[in-house]
Write a protein that holds these residues in place. Structure first.
Motif, PDB file in Angstrom:
ATOM      1  N   THR A 207       0.828  -1.196   0.000  1.00 54.39           N
ATOM      2  CA  THR A 207       0.000   0.000   0.000  1.00 54.39           C
ATOM      3  C   THR A 207       0.868   1.254   0.000  1.00 54.39           C
ATOM      4  O   THR A 207       2.036   1.223   0.407  1.00 54.39           O
ATOM      5  N   TRP A 244       0.435   4.368  10.524  1.00 54.50           N
ATOM      6  CA  TRP A 244       0.402   3.039   9.900  1.00 54.50           C
ATOM      7  C   TRP A 244      -0.120   1.955  10.839  1.00 54.50           C
ATOM      8  O   TRP A 244      -0.232   0.791  10.432  1.00 54.50           O
ATOM      9  N   TRP A 247      -2.776  -0.547   9.830  1.00 48.93           N
ATOM     10  CA  TRP A 247      -2.306  -1.340   8.694  1.00 48.93           C
ATOM     11  C   TRP A 247      -1.252  -2.354   9.129  1.00 48.93           C
ATOM     12  O   TRP A 247      -1.286  -3.526   8.748  1.00 48.93           O
ATOM     13  N   SER A 252      -6.340  -2.912   8.961  1.00 47.73           N
ATOM     14  CA  SER A 252      -6.725  -2.125   7.801  1.00 47.73           C
ATOM     15  C   SER A 252      -5.891  -2.555   6.606  1.00 47.73           C
ATOM     16  O   SER A 252      -4.736  -2.964   6.767  1.00 47.73           O
ATOM     17  N   ARG A 254      -5.146  -0.548   4.035  1.00 50.93           N
ATOM     18  CA  ARG A 254      -4.432   0.594   3.461  1.00 50.93           C
ATOM     19  C   ARG A 254      -4.266   1.684   4.503  1.00 50.93           C
ATOM     20  O   ARG A 254      -4.950   1.681   5.545  1.00 50.93           O
TER      21      ARG A 254
END
Length: 341
Positions: A207, A244, A247, A252, A254
């Protein structure tokens, strides 16, 4: 290692290496490990690295890599030019080797003190490979230091040498991407990073992320609120990056929402991203449009076939430039011109 009265407190450490930035210099014994490794030239090296990426599952074999457009053809160089160029790359490899050894010393220290399993470690580069030729450097100081150094074949890498790998090896390093440092092409801005630590899900992440995300990420990991707008009594701008953490922990898929926009400018090169789409002015004032999901090499300009998306992203760029106060330079002295291969 932590010691003294603060030994039980959490710590933050920042280690910034100059290596492998020019001038290329390394210990002779380390340079010797790479003697002859690059004699086949940078075009062969690029093909080897593309094949390796495919074999590791890091690159879709259907991706069209961008070709060289800054460096002269290897077979057009004289024997002396090839020898000097190969030597520069041998020293560059030795610099990376030496840096890796010293990063290993940090890891060993964390392991010996019992901190390794409770430490989040991020390694990254600040840009794509450096393709500058010092004889054509935009700064007089760099040109003079290069001219006054001993850059003879067997002395490149010594403390009294002052040289750089040049665009050919840099373009090999950024394969399959387009160009190198100082350009807003993917080869200038997309870099590999490594992150490990407690709670970080293993795997290869693809991502879009930005170096601007590092601060909010580490603040969240440290459970520190980024809401404070003053530092030492001075007002500071709000953080633009995104954490981040969701993620990294698998909560998540992205970091940036598919409709979120992300703008940047460097040396007159401009970019606006939204999802997989990228609006690019590489520095010549011409807007190009790429879908990076299918074309990370930026080989197929879709500006003519996607006029509505082009217009939307240009509008987003204009809004971003006005918001942050972008001032474009009158010229781009630092950027190298294509070699006319």
């Amino acid at each position: 290692a932590k010691a003294g009265r603060d030994a039980d407190k959490p710590f933050f450490a920042y280690l910034a290496f100059t290596a492998p930035h020019w001038p290329v210099q390394a210990p002779p014994a380390t340079i010797a490990k790479y003697k002859g490794r690059y004699d086949a030239g940078y075009e062969v090296l690029r093909e080897q690295r593309l094949a390796r990426q495919i074999a590791l599952g890091l690159l879709d074999p259907k991706v069209v890599p961008h070709d060289f457009d800054l460096a002269p053809r290897w077979d057009g160089l004289s024997a002396e030019e090839k020898a000097l160029s190969s030597r520069r790359m041998e020293v560059h490899a030795a610099m990376v080797d030496n840096m890796d050894q010293n990063i290993g010393r940090v890891i060993d220290a964390l392991r010996q003190t019992g901190e390794l399993e409770n430490t989040v470690i991020l390694f990254l580069s600040d840009n794509g490979a450096e393709g500058l030729t010092l004889t054509g450097s935009s700064t007089q100081a760099s040109r003079l230091r290069n001219a006054n150094a001993d850059n003879s074949l067997n002395n490149i890498g010594a403390a009294n040498s002052y040289d750089a790998i040049g665009p050919g090896w840099a373009e090999a390093a950024t394969a399959p991407l387009w160009r190198v440092k100082a350009f807003q092409t993917e080869g200038g801005t997309r870099t590999v990073s490594f992150l490990t630590g407690p709670g970080v899900a293993p795997g290869v992440g693809r991502t879009f992320t930005s170096v601007m995300d590092v601060v909010p990420t580490f603040l969240e990991l440290a459970q520190v609120s980024p809401a404070n707008r003053t530092v030492g009594g001075r007002a500071v701008k709000p953080i633009r990056g995104k954490s981040w953490v969701n993620w990294l922990t698998g909560r998540s898929e992205r970091v940036y929402a598919p409709d979120a926009t992300f703008g940047a400018e460097l040396f007159g090169g401009r970019v606006m991203r939204q999802g997989d789409w990228k609006l690019l002015d590489r520095g010549d004032g011409q807007w190009r449009l790429f879908n990076l999901a299918s074309d990370p090499g930026e080989t197929s300009d879709l500006a003519a076939s996607e006029p509505a998306r082009l217009a939307s992203l240009i509008k987003a760029w204009d809004a971003y430039a006005a918001e942050v106060g972008v001032v474009l330079p009158e010229s781009q002295l630092v950027l190298q011109r294509p070699s006319g291969r």
